[in-house]
Enzyme design. Structure first.
Site, PDB file in Angstrom:
ATOM      1  N   TYR A 225      -6.558  -4.984 -13.836  1.00 53.36           N
ATOM      2  CA  TYR A 225      -5.233  -5.360 -14.345  1.00 53.36           C
ATOM      3  C   TYR A 225      -4.340  -6.084 -13.351  1.00 53.36           C
ATOM      4  O   TYR A 225      -3.713  -7.083 -13.666  1.00 53.36           O
ATOM      5  CB  TYR A 225      -4.492  -4.121 -14.860  1.00 53.36           C
TER       6      TYR A 225
ATOM      7  N   GLY B 202       0.827  -1.200   0.000  1.00 57.52           N
ATOM      8  CA  GLY B 202       0.000   0.000   0.000  1.00 57.52           C
ATOM      9  C   GLY B 202       0.859   1.246   0.000  1.00 57.52           C
ATOM     10  O   GLY B 202       2.055   1.213  -0.318  1.00 57.52           O
TER      11      GLY B 202
END
Length: 507
Positions: free
Chosen positions: A256, A103
């Protein structure tokens, strides 16, 4: 964007973590690291490079113990060339903690100042993951007050972390002599799942494919805001540590980033991509008459499910027109135009017979800078295509991503501030068809399964498409500061980041 894994077992875990990292290699190629624990002592090896290159037999033998964690790194902030910023990170107090993080913290700058002035803690790198580790260590020290560590102490510390830290974070930490901790930010932006094998081994990982590929049964996702503490005997304790958790996973995972054989927050990645092809078909029909399309060709690899569904619904032949060199990286974050153009030609070769004399529709998962798309369109023309249409399974990427995907600055995004017609002219195709934002969200959401006991999705973080940052605290100044910390490169440097990977399917 990174891949993380943690394991608690009654047998050595070094090989198991290695195997799981191979299954998560598509999430990062920059660096890899593993930490194991034996008798309260940590054993660590980390370095730049891919998993198979970082870990040799001698390294694996030096990682004893029945509990451990690992990471494959794709850097979005800090120094991509420093091995010191490879994860895991370690602090020796309290207890001794190692941590891996997927993250991006949006308030790392202010947290670093707080750590120095208020918490009296030192960080030695520019990595936001080291900041996160020190915040966790400080709150854990406050929560325990020197008494033996209990699960409720851990949960109290994580609750305090949620109060201080902003941004996206899926975290796995190993607390020496006590157990493995996993937690997820209150919006669930980055993924984390948990499973168990027949022998009782517990694994936590970024994607379900890491669990299933190592003979673990996927049990559930770690919920947004939730903390899971696994003691050394494999007992699982869990608690919701956020005051107002919501579930807004990053939609780019489904478009994706994730492997198609993974499931995230009850959504099949493969089904989501099929659904994107279905909704894209409606957009295509309104722009280009199907009778004017001779063949549909995917731009390898992750656009294949969408292209397959598109071809099926329109009744148009589906063909493979590009052969991909699996050992050359994805190109949209290449540091220079010359390097980027060269790389496209290196990684893709056309099958000329599929293009010659035909009107072809190329399908891609997304268009970011547009440089790659322009080059591929030209390759199709050079192979003899009469007309070249381009369809994107994702909407225009108009805004930077601040939650752990190394999107370019807005000025580098081909869609920023431009109309579709202006983008089409830059790319050079005869027609350009984009997915629309709401259609994309509906398509992905419709792939969700009704799973008893699982929190339903509240929506998605689609900020790179719609400019809405779900944490609600992002300003233009924040974006500018985060761009200053983006990992850069020099002309000619090899690009080994996640979005430069050959593809999730090939990893």
């Amino acid at each position: 964007m990174c891949g993380i894994v943690g394991v608690v077992s009654n047998a050595p875990v070094n090989q198991l973590i290695y195997d799981a990292l191979l299954l998560l290699q598509h999430r990062g190629q920059d660096a890899a690291g593993i930490v194991t624990q034996q008798e309260r002592k940590f054993f660590m090896h980390k370095a730049k490079g891919m998993v198979r290159d970082v870990f040799r037999t001698r390294n694996m033998r030096a990682l004893p113990g029945n509990v451990g964690l690992g990471q494959v790194r794709y850097p979005t902030a800090g120094n991509a060339y420093s091995e010191e910023e490879a994860q895991p990170f370690y602090v020796n107090a309290p207890f001794g903690i190692v941590l891996v993080h997927n993250g991006n913290l949006t308030n790392a700058h202010s947290l670093r100042a707080e750590l120095f002035s208020t918490d009296h803690r030192h960080t030695n790198t520019d990595s936001d993951s080291e900041v996160l580790l020190n915040v966790l260590a400080h709150e854990l020290e406050k929560a325990t007050h020197g008494v033996p560590l209990k699960p409720e102490d851990v949960f109290r510390a994580v609750a305090a972390v949620h109060q201080r830290v902003k941004g996206s974070y899926a975290v796995i930490a190993l607390i020496a002599g006590h157990g493995l901790l996993a937690f997820r930010d209150p919006f669930g932006i980055r993924p984390l799942s948990i499973g168990r094998s027949k022998d009782g081994t517990v694994m936590v990982g970024s994607e379900s494919v890491a669990l299933e590929g190592t003979a673990h049964v996927f049990e559930r996702n770690v919920e947004s805001g939730e903390a899971v503490f696994i003691t050394l005997d494999g007992t699982i304790h869990s608690h919701q540590c956020a005051q107002d958790p919501k579930l807004f996973p990053c939609i780019f995972e489904y478009v994706y980033l994730a492997r198609p054989d993974s499931e995230m927050d009850t959504i099949s990645i493969y089904q989501a991509r099929l659904n994107l092809g279905e909704t894209l078909a409606k957009r295509v029909v309104s722009t280009v008459p199907p009778s004017d399309i001779d063949v549909i060709i995917p731009i390898p690899e992750s656009s294949r499910p969408s292209a397959t569904q598109l071809a099926h619904l329109l009744g148009i032949p589906y063909r493979e027109g590009f052969v991909k060199n699996r050992y050359v990286g994805r190109t949209f974050i290449m540091p220079g135009q010359g390097v980027r153009k060269k790389s496209v030609r290196q990684k893709l070769n056309v099958i000329a017979s599929e293009f010659k004399g035909r009107n072809v529709m190329l399908v891609d998962d997304s268009i970011v800078r547009g440089t790659t798309s322009r080059e591929i369109v030209q390759m199709a023309r050079d192979a003899g295509a009469r007309k070249v249409y381009l369809a994107s399974a994702a909407p225009p990427v108009r805004y930077p991503n601040v939650y752990g995907i190394d999107m370019p600055t807005k000025d580098e995004l081909v869609a920023h501030g431009r109309t579709v017609e202006e983008i089409r002219e830059i790319i050079g195709c005869d027609a350009l068809i984009y997915q629309d934002v709401e259609g994309m969200k509906r398509a992905v959401m419709s792939a969700a399964k009704a799973t008893p006991g699982h929190r339903p999705l509240d929506g998605f973080d689609a900020s790179c498409f719609d400019g809405v940052y779900v944490t609600g605290d992002i300003t233009d100044g924040d974006i500018a500061r985060l761009n200053e910390n983006r990992v850069g490169g020099e002309e000619g440097d090899e690009d080994t980041s996640r979005l430069a990977l050959p593809n999730a399917q090939e990893a």
